[in-house]
Enzyme design. Structure first.
Site, PDB file in Angstrom:
ATOM      1  CD  GLU A 173      -2.553   1.665   0.306  1.00 20.43           C
ATOM      2  OE1 GLU A 173      -3.395   0.894  -0.188  1.00 20.43           O
ATOM      3  OE2 GLU A 173      -2.348   2.804  -0.147  1.00 20.43           O
ATOM      4  CG  ASP A 222      -5.532   4.983  -7.118  1.00 21.64           C
ATOM      5  OD1 ASP A 222      -6.594   4.750  -6.515  1.00 21.64           O
ATOM      6  OD2 ASP A 222      -4.527   5.445  -6.551  1.00 21.64           O
ATOM      7  CG  ASP A 251     -15.651   2.080  -9.086  1.00 25.87           C
ATOM      8  OD1 ASP A 251     -14.448   1.805  -8.894  1.00 25.87           O
ATOM      9  OD2 ASP A 251     -16.087   3.240  -9.060  1.00 25.87           O
TER      10      ASP A 251
HETATM   11  C1  LIG Z   1      -9.372   3.140  -4.681  1.00 25.31           C
HETATM   12  S1  LIG Z   1      -8.381   2.586  -3.376  1.00 25.31           S
HETATM   13  C2  LIG Z   1      -8.959   0.917  -3.076  1.00 25.31           C
HETATM   14  C3  LIG Z   1      -8.573   0.403  -1.723  1.00 25.31           C
HETATM   15  C4  LIG Z   1      -8.991  -1.036  -1.431  1.00 25.31           C
HETATM   16  N1  LIG Z   1      -8.391  -1.970  -2.362  1.00 25.31           N
HETATM   17  C5  LIG Z   1     -10.473  -1.177  -1.463  1.00 25.31           C
HETATM   18  O1  LIG Z   1     -11.005  -1.787  -2.429  1.00 25.31           O
HETATM   19  O2  LIG Z   1     -11.138  -0.688  -0.532  1.00 25.31           O
HETATM   20  C6  LIG Z   1      -6.829   2.281  -4.207  1.00 25.31           C
HETATM   21  C7  LIG Z   1      -5.706   2.013  -3.229  1.00 25.31           C
HETATM   22  O3  LIG Z   1      -4.548   1.666  -3.940  1.00 25.31           O
HETATM   23  C8  LIG Z   1      -3.432   2.360  -3.375  1.00 25.31           C
HETATM   24  N2  LIG Z   1      -2.433   2.477  -4.443  1.00 25.31           N
HETATM   25  C9  LIG Z   1      -2.530   3.235  -5.558  1.00 25.31           C
HETATM   26  N3  LIG Z   1      -1.443   3.099  -6.334  1.00 25.31           N
HETATM   27  C10 LIG Z   1      -0.623   2.227  -5.674  1.00 25.31           C
HETATM   28  C11 LIG Z   1       0.668   1.704  -5.946  1.00 25.31           C
HETATM   29  N4  LIG Z   1       1.339   2.040  -7.063  1.00 25.31           N
HETATM   30  N5  LIG Z   1       1.215   0.854  -5.064  1.00 25.31           N
HETATM   31  C12 LIG Z   1       0.545   0.500  -3.929  1.00 25.31           C
HETATM   32  N6  LIG Z   1      -0.672   0.969  -3.616  1.00 25.31           N
HETATM   33  C13 LIG Z   1      -1.259   1.824  -4.475  1.00 25.31           C
HETATM   34  C14 LIG Z   1      -4.023   3.674  -2.898  1.00 25.31           C
HETATM   35  O4  LIG Z   1      -3.223   4.304  -1.911  1.00 25.31           O
HETATM   36  C15 LIG Z   1      -5.362   3.217  -2.371  1.00 25.31           C
HETATM   37  O5  LIG Z   1      -5.308   2.821  -1.022  1.00 25.31           O
END
Ligand SMILES: C[S@@+](CC[C@H](N)C(=O)[O-])C[C@H]1O[C@@H](n2cnc3c(N)ncnc32)[C@H](O)[C@@H]1O
Length: 228
Positions: free
Chosen positions: A63, A113, A149
């Protein structure tokens, strides 16, 4: 400023400088058991539940957000057996330079993301130039689960995976049997938002996994750029 990655286990924290690459997973989390990986675990709802319910498996969570990493680590230290490793860092960097290939029996990516602007697509976990970094973590026969989504991105991920040699996957036409896995999924299900879910199996060992044909072309093109 780029922060060094933080490696947290039930026993304590260390930084990338203190931990050699490729990562000595067996030294960081002792004990037997297959490894599962979750990338972008957010507040860690799914990862924590799996750690608690399956003490005979080992879990690696990645994360990038320090706040979410901290929430998971605090909860896991008080609520789960010591079968986990949580890394605060960028998954693409860690997958390319730090993590061993072919070590995981399952890979979970939920609501990554979507990076909708085309100049940011290279930051996506599933882009022709990055997909092999992520999938190479799996061993032969390793399982892959994905949800989003962001349906346009999901359709693009389907196209990319369809062009990736060695992966068999299908679109799941119903929710997970156990209900929503993550916080985002729970929230979106209540809102009635459509969710695209995929499940797959890597049929080659990650250590021998190929580049995506489109990504490989980009690597070659980059090599051929003449700076003079
Ligand atoms: C939209 S949130 C979804 C969180 C979780 N998977 C959920 O479904 O509730 C996307 C997560 O991915 C993390 N994230 C984004 N890019 C990342 C990367 N390159 N490496 C690790 N984590 C990442 C963000 O910090 C965020 O917590």
């Amino acid at each position: 400023m780029i922060q060094p990655s933080t490696f947290s286990t039930a026993a304590g924290d260390s930084t990338l400088a203190a931990v050699p690459a490729p990562l000595p997973l067996g030294e960081l989390v002792a004990g037997p058991g297959e490894w599962e990986v979750e990338i972008g675990f957010g507040k860690g709802r799914y990862l924590l539940r799996r750690c608690r319910e399956e003490g005979d498996r080992r879990f690696l969570g990645i994360e990038v957000a320090g706040e979410y990493h901290g929430i998971f680590v605090e909860r896991a230290r008080s609520q789960a057996p010591p079968n986990w490793l949580a890394i605060r860092g960028d998954a693409l960097y860690l997958a390319s330079a730090v993590l061993p290939a072919g070590f995981a029996s399952a890979l979970h990516v939920y609501f990554p993301d979507p990076w909708p602007k085309s100049r940011h697509h290279k930051r996506r976990l599933f882009d022709p130039q990055t997909v092999d970094l992520v999938l190479r973590l799996l061993r032969r026969g390793g399982r892959f689960s994905f949800a989003t989504d962001f349906l346009d991105y999901g359709e693009r991920v389907i196209e990319i995976l369809a062009g990736y040699p060695g992966l068999r996957f299908e679109r799941r036409d119903r929710p997970w049997d156990e209900g929503p896995r993550t916080n985002y999924e729970a929230k979106y299900e209540i809102e009635g938002r459509p969710i695209l879910r995929l499940e797959g199996i890597l049929e080659v060992d990650g250590r021998e996994a190929p580049l995506h044909p489109l990504g490989a072309r980009a690597v070659l093109a980059a090599t051929w750029v003449d700076e003079d």
